[in-house]
Design a protein around this motif. Structure first.
Motif, PDB file in Angstrom:
ATOM      1  N   GLU A   1      69.536 -51.348  -6.077  1.00  0.00           N
ATOM      2  CA  GLU A   1      71.268 -49.987  -6.526  1.00  0.00           C
ATOM      3  C   GLU A   1      71.311 -51.343  -8.281  1.00  0.00           C
ATOM      4  OE1 GLU A   1      72.258 -47.490  -5.644  1.00  0.00           O
ATOM      5  OE2 GLU A   1      71.020 -46.958  -4.055  1.00  0.00           O
TER       6      GLU A   1
ATOM      7  N   THR B   1      73.848 -46.545 -10.501  1.00  0.00           N
ATOM      8  CA  THR B   1      73.620 -45.854  -8.945  1.00  0.00           C
ATOM      9  C   THR B   1      74.817 -46.121  -7.767  1.00  0.00           C
ATOM     10  OG1 THR B   1      71.744 -47.537  -8.724  1.00  0.00           O
ATOM     11  CG2 THR B   1      71.208 -45.274 -10.170  1.00  0.00           C
TER      12      THR B   1
ATOM     13  N   GLY C   1      73.174 -47.346  -1.708  1.00  0.00           N
ATOM     14  CA  GLY C   1      74.869 -47.105  -2.499  1.00  0.00           C
ATOM     15  C   GLY C   1      75.459 -46.980  -1.635  1.00  0.00           C
TER      16      GLY C   1
ATOM     17  N   GLY D   1      74.027 -43.164  -4.600  1.00  0.00           N
ATOM     18  CA  GLY D   1      73.239 -43.805  -4.732  1.00  0.00           C
ATOM     19  C   GLY D   1      72.067 -43.982  -3.477  1.00  0.00           C
TER      20      GLY D   1
END
Length: 88
Positions: free
Chosen positions: A52, A56, A63, A60
């Protein structure tokens, strides 16, 4: 303004849920400002080609997502019942 953001990870692993205090003119700005601090605390989340980045981090594939957010620095109150990593 300061915000206390409680987050968790989309992908289950050994990382703890976390709370981070971040500053920004809006909640969205504070959320973006919080990402580097969380990645610093959990550096392996940023490793490798699939790692990540601050861009993001929220949403993500690996994430985090926001569980709750509060205006102000609530870190002192959060420590008492903490079941997550406090990143202040």
């Amino acid at each position: 303004m300061k915000y206390t953001i409680i987050g968790d990870w989309y992908e289950v692993d050994l990382s703890s849920s976390f709370a981070v205090v971040a500053e920004g003119d809006t909640f969205e700005e504070a959320r973006e400002n919080a990402a580097p601090a969380v990645l610093e605390r959990f550096p392996y989340r940023a490793e490798g080609d699939d790692g990540e980045t601050p861009e993001t981090f929220w949403g993500g594939d690996r994430g985090a997502y926001v569980v709750a957010a509060f205006e102000g620095d609530l870190s002192a109150q959060a420590v008492d019942g903490a079941a997550f990593e406090l990143i202040a």
